[in-house]
Design a protein around this motif. Structure first.
Motif, mmCIF file in Angstrom:
data_model
loop_
_atom_site.group_PDB
_atom_site.id
_atom_site.type_symbol
_atom_site.label_atom_id
_atom_site.label_comp_id
_atom_site.label_asym_id
_atom_site.label_seq_id
_atom_site.Cartn_x
_atom_site.Cartn_y
_atom_site.Cartn_z
ATOM 1 N N GLU A 84 0.839 -1.190 0.000
ATOM 2 C CA GLU A 84 0.000 0.000 0.000
ATOM 3 C C GLU A 84 0.880 1.248 0.000
ATOM 4 O O GLU A 84 2.029 1.227 0.445
ATOM 5 C CB GLU A 84 -0.907 0.011 1.231
ATOM 6 N N ASN A 85 0.336 2.310 -0.537
ATOM 7 C CA ASN A 85 1.002 3.623 -0.529
ATOM 8 C C ASN A 85 2.356 3.608 -1.244
ATOM 9 O O ASN A 85 3.285 4.303 -0.851
ATOM 10 C CB ASN A 85 1.201 4.112 0.918
ATOM 11 N N LEU A 86 2.457 2.790 -2.271
ATOM 12 C CA LEU A 86 3.695 2.808 -3.042
ATOM 13 C C LEU A 86 3.518 3.702 -4.257
ATOM 14 O O LEU A 86 2.400 4.006 -4.684
ATOM 15 C CB LEU A 86 4.087 1.410 -3.492
ATOM 16 N N ILE A 87 4.651 4.126 -4.820
ATOM 17 C CA ILE A 87 4.656 4.874 -6.076
ATOM 18 C C ILE A 87 5.270 3.956 -7.111
ATOM 19 O O ILE A 87 6.452 3.624 -7.046
ATOM 20 C CB ILE A 87 5.438 6.194 -5.937
ATOM 21 N N LYS A 88 4.471 3.521 -8.063
ATOM 22 C CA LYS A 88 4.875 2.464 -8.993
ATOM 23 C C LYS A 88 5.249 3.063 -10.343
ATOM 24 O O LYS A 88 4.374 3.403 -11.149
ATOM 25 C CB LYS A 88 3.737 1.453 -9.130
ATOM 26 N N LEU A 89 6.526 3.174 -10.564
ATOM 27 C CA LEU A 89 7.037 3.775 -11.801
ATOM 28 C C LEU A 89 7.991 2.803 -12.494
ATOM 29 O O LEU A 89 8.996 3.206 -13.071
ATOM 30 C CB LEU A 89 7.775 5.087 -11.480
ATOM 31 N N ASN A 90 7.647 1.524 -12.464
ATOM 32 C CA ASN A 90 8.594 0.514 -12.950
ATOM 33 C C ASN A 90 8.107 -0.339 -14.114
ATOM 34 O O ASN A 90 8.883 -1.109 -14.678
ATOM 35 C CB ASN A 90 9.007 -0.417 -11.804
ATOM 36 N N THR A 91 6.847 -0.257 -14.502
ATOM 37 C CA THR A 91 6.350 -1.137 -15.564
ATOM 38 C C THR A 91 5.606 -0.399 -16.668
ATOM 39 O O THR A 91 4.872 -1.004 -17.444
ATOM 40 C CB THR A 91 5.446 -2.235 -14.977
ATOM 41 N N ASN A 92 5.796 0.896 -16.753
ATOM 42 C CA ASN A 92 5.268 1.715 -17.857
ATOM 43 C C ASN A 92 3.750 1.647 -18.006
ATOM 44 O O ASN A 92 3.212 1.772 -19.106
ATOM 45 C CB ASN A 92 5.946 1.336 -19.178
ATOM 46 N N GLU A 93 3.065 1.443 -16.886
ATOM 47 C CA GLU A 93 1.607 1.534 -16.919
ATOM 48 C C GLU A 93 1.198 3.004 -16.975
ATOM 49 O O GLU A 93 1.942 3.890 -16.558
ATOM 50 C CB GLU A 93 1.031 0.870 -15.674
ATOM 51 N N ARG A 104 12.075 3.500 0.025
ATOM 52 C CA ARG A 104 11.062 4.546 0.243
ATOM 53 C C ARG A 104 9.750 4.195 -0.471
ATOM 54 O O ARG A 104 8.860 5.026 -0.577
ATOM 55 C CB ARG A 104 11.614 5.885 -0.247
ATOM 56 N N GLN A 105 9.649 2.976 -0.959
ATOM 57 C CA GLN A 105 8.471 2.482 -1.678
ATOM 58 C C GLN A 105 8.194 3.276 -2.950
ATOM 59 O O GLN A 105 7.037 3.515 -3.321
ATOM 60 C CB GLN A 105 7.242 2.423 -0.771
ATOM 61 N N ILE A 106 9.271 3.660 -3.625
ATOM 62 C CA ILE A 106 9.177 4.242 -4.961
ATOM 63 C C ILE A 106 9.878 3.261 -5.895
ATOM 64 O O ILE A 106 11.088 3.056 -5.799
ATOM 65 C CB ILE A 106 9.839 5.630 -5.032
ATOM 66 N N PHE A 107 9.112 2.646 -6.777
ATOM 67 C CA PHE A 107 9.648 1.580 -7.626
ATOM 68 C C PHE A 107 9.918 2.089 -9.034
ATOM 69 O O PHE A 107 9.016 2.623 -9.693
ATOM 70 C CB PHE A 107 8.666 0.406 -7.678
ATOM 71 N N VAL A 108 11.169 1.927 -9.475
ATOM 72 C CA VAL A 108 11.547 2.180 -10.859
ATOM 73 C C VAL A 108 12.179 0.892 -11.374
ATOM 74 O O VAL A 108 12.281 -0.097 -10.649
ATOM 75 C CB VAL A 108 12.510 3.378 -10.984
ATOM 76 N N ARG A 109 12.628 0.857 -12.628
ATOM 77 C CA ARG A 109 13.201 -0.380 -13.193
ATOM 78 C C ARG A 109 14.701 -0.218 -13.392
ATOM 79 O O ARG A 109 15.168 0.801 -13.916
ATOM 80 C CB ARG A 109 12.539 -0.692 -14.543
ATOM 81 N N HIS A 110 15.435 -1.237 -12.947
ATOM 82 C CA HIS A 110 16.881 -1.273 -13.163
ATOM 83 C C HIS A 110 17.226 -2.557 -13.898
ATOM 84 O O HIS A 110 16.800 -3.639 -13.503
ATOM 85 C CB HIS A 110 17.628 -1.224 -11.827
ATOM 86 N N PHE A 111 17.985 -2.422 -15.000
ATOM 87 C CA PHE A 111 18.410 -3.580 -15.775
ATOM 88 C C PHE A 111 19.902 -3.807 -15.530
ATOM 89 O O PHE A 111 20.729 -2.996 -15.963
ATOM 90 C CB PHE A 111 18.169 -3.353 -17.267
ATOM 91 N N ASN A 112 20.225 -4.880 -14.844
ATOM 92 C CA ASN A 112 21.625 -5.185 -14.569
ATOM 93 C C ASN A 112 22.216 -5.934 -15.762
ATOM 94 O O ASN A 112 22.475 -7.140 -15.707
ATOM 95 C CB ASN A 112 21.739 -6.006 -13.285
ATOM 96 N N GLN A 113 22.409 -5.190 -16.844
ATOM 97 C CA GLN A 113 22.871 -5.767 -18.104
ATOM 98 C C GLN A 113 24.016 -4.926 -18.663
ATOM 99 O O GLN A 113 24.131 -3.733 -18.349
ATOM 100 C CB GLN A 113 21.725 -5.813 -19.119
ATOM 101 N N PRO A 114 24.852 -5.533 -19.500
ATOM 102 C CA PRO A 114 25.949 -4.767 -20.106
ATOM 103 C C PRO A 114 25.433 -3.534 -20.839
ATOM 104 O O PRO A 114 24.358 -3.549 -21.425
ATOM 105 C CB PRO A 114 26.561 -5.771 -21.094
ATOM 106 N N ARG A 115 26.201 -2.455 -20.747
ATOM 107 C CA ARG A 115 25.945 -1.173 -21.414
ATOM 108 C C ARG A 115 24.863 -0.339 -20.735
ATOM 109 O O ARG A 115 24.856 0.875 -20.887
ATOM 110 C CB ARG A 115 25.594 -1.335 -22.905
ATOM 111 N N ILE A 116 23.924 -0.963 -20.012
ATOM 112 C CA ILE A 116 22.819 -0.174 -19.463
ATOM 113 C C ILE A 116 22.681 -0.328 -17.949
ATOM 114 O O ILE A 116 21.681 0.106 -17.375
ATOM 115 C CB ILE A 116 21.478 -0.510 -20.146
ATOM 116 N N HIS A 117 23.679 -0.924 -17.279
ATOM 117 C CA HIS A 117 23.545 -1.159 -15.838
ATOM 118 C C HIS A 117 23.576 0.132 -15.024
ATOM 119 O O HIS A 117 23.197 0.127 -13.855
ATOM 120 C CB HIS A 117 24.644 -2.107 -15.348
ATOM 121 N N ASP A 118 24.015 1.232 -15.626
ATOM 122 C CA ASP A 118 24.023 2.511 -14.906
ATOM 123 C C ASP A 118 22.777 3.340 -15.167
ATOM 124 O O ASP A 118 22.728 4.517 -14.803
ATOM 125 C CB ASP A 118 25.266 3.320 -15.295
ATOM 126 N N TYR A 119 21.779 2.748 -15.791
ATOM 127 C CA TYR A 119 20.559 3.487 -16.136
ATOM 128 C C TYR A 119 19.360 2.979 -15.348
ATOM 129 O O TYR A 119 19.279 1.791 -15.010
ATOM 130 C CB TYR A 119 20.261 3.349 -17.631
#
Length: 350
Positions: free
Chosen positions: A23-32, A313-328
C-alpha cells in the motif's frame, strides 16, 4: 536427471517488472498509464451481463476488430487481435520467423525478443545500438530471416523517423518486418500508413500503455490481409478463444472515447517533458524519450544504489543489470503528484 527431464524444452524466461503488493507505493517501474481507463470502459464493464460469461467469447473478436479497422483506417481482414501485444508478437514470431536465416533485432531492446527466439528455436542476431543508443538502419539492410524492433525503442525511449522505418521495410521485401509500436502514441508517427504499400510490414500496438488498460490484456496487429490470415491460421491451430469477453467489450468502448484518449496522452506527455527538466537539474542524463518513460543515468551515483534507495522509500523504478545499461534507470511517467514525490526524494538523497 529423471528420464522425462531430458525432453523438457528449456529456456531462460523473460523477467517481468516487479508487481509489489504494497500500500502507498509509487509504482514507476512497468510503464503503466497513471490514469484510469475511459469512463466509457468502466461503465460498460459495470453493466455487463454476467450470464454471458458462461459461454465462449467470439473467437474472432469481431466487434473489436471492426472498431480497430475503423479507428486505424484499414480493412477488417487487416486486423489481428490478441491477449496483449506480447501474445500478438509471440504469434507473429511463430508465424513468420521460420527461416534458416537469422532474425535481426537491436541488442538493447525489448528483452522478450530473444526469449521467443530461443523458445521457438529461431536463429537470431542482435545489432548493436550506437553510442547514443540509436538504431542504425544500415544494420538492417542485409539478408535476414525477419526483422523486429520497437519504435520508440525500449528501454531507451528513442524514436526512429518514419522515413527510416520505411527504408528498412522497403529493403527487405522477402522478410517480414515487425514494428512494435507499444509506445507510439506518446510522441511518434505510426507506420500504419505504410501498410498499404508494403505486404511485408506488420505493425503491433497495445491498449496497455496509452489506453490505460494493461489489466485487460488487449493487443493487436495491422498488416495486409495475407499476413493477418497467416497469423490467424496459427492462432486457430493453437488457441482459438484467446480474448475474453470483458476485454472485447472494454476495447470497443475505449476506442469510442477519442477525446479521453487524447486528453490522457496530453497529460502524460506534458509530465514527461517537465520531468526531463527536473531530472537534468538533478544531474541525470538521458536519451530524448518519446515514450511514457525516461531512461536516465546519474553523473555520479550508481543506478543500483539509487534504485535500492528508492525502493526502500516504496518508490519503484526499473533497473536492468545488463551490459551497457547497468548505470541506467527506466522511470515510468506517473502523475504530477507521483513525480513530485520522486523528485523530492532525489533532491534529498543526491
Amino acid at each position: 536427471m529423471r528420464g522425462w527431464e531430458k525432453n523438457v524444452r528449456k529456456v531462460v524466461p523473460y523477467v517481468p517488472g516487479e508487481q509489489p503488493a504494497l500500500e502507498n507505493l509509487i509504482k514507476l517501474n512497468t510503464n503503466e498509464n497513471p490514469y484510469p481507463p475511459s469512463p466509457k470502459v468502466l461503465e460498460a464493464l459495470s453493466r455487463m451481463d454476467g450470464e454471458k460469461l458462461r459461454k465462449y467469447p467470439d473467437p474472432a473478436s469481431s466487434r473489436l476488430t471492426r472498431a480497430l479497422a475503423e479507428r486505424y483506417g484499414v480493412a477488417e481482414d487487416q486486423v489481428f487481435v490478441g491477449v496483449g501485444s506480447d501474445d500478438v508478437l509471440g504469434m507473429a514470431f511463430m508465424t513468420f520467423f521460420n527461416s534458416e536465416k537469422p532474425v535481426l533485432f537491436p541488442d538493447i531492446s525489448y528483452s522478450f525478443y530473444p526469449v521467443w527466439a530461443d523458445l521457438l528455436r529461431i536463429p537470431y542476431e542482435t545489432r548493436k545500438l550506437d553510442e547514443n543508443f540509436t538504431i542504425q538502419k544500415e544494420d538492417y539492410l542485409t539478408e535476414n530471416g525477419g526483422i523486429v524492433f520497437p519504435n520508440p525503442n525500449a528501454p531507451t525511449g528513442l524514436l526512429m523517423p518514419l522515413s527510416e522505418v520505411e527504408e528498412i521495410v522497403a529493403a527487405n521485401p522477402d522478410a517480414v518486418v515487425i514494428v512494435d509500436e507499444a509506445y507510439i502514441d506518446f510522441g511518434g508517427r505510426s507506420a500504419v500508413p505504410l501498410i498499404a504499400g508494403y505486404d511485408n510490414l506488420l505493425v503491433v500496438q497495445t491498449f496497455s500503455k496509452s489506453r490505460s488498460m494493461a489489466g485487460m490484456r488487449i493487443g493487436f496487429a495491422l498488416g495486409q490481409a495475407p499476413l493477418i490470415k497467416a497469423m490467424s491460421d496459427i492462432k486457430y491451430s493453437y488457441n482459438s478463444y484467446t480474448m475474453n469477453l470483458p476485454s472485447q467489450v472494454a476495447g470497443v468502448k475505449a476506442l469510442e472515447d477519442e477525446e479521453y484518449f487524447q486528453s490522457t496522452l496530453k497529460k502524460v506527455i506534458e509530465t514527461r517533458e517537465k520531468a526531463k527538466t527536473r531530472l537534468s537539474a538533478l544531474g541525470f542524463t538521458f536519451p530524448d524519450s518519446r515514450a511514457n518513460f525516461i531512461f536516465a543515468k546519474h553523473k555520479e551515483k550508481p543506478a543500483e544504489e539509487i534504485f535500492q534507495a528508492l525502493k526502500e522509500r516504496q518508490i519503484f523504478v526499473r533497473h536492468f543489470n545488463q551490459p551497457r545499461i547497468h548505470d541506467y534507470l527506466r522511470i515510468t511517467v506517473g502523475t504530477d503528484e507521483e513525480m513530485e514525490a520522486l523528485f523530492a526524494f532525489l533532491e534529498e538523497y543526491l
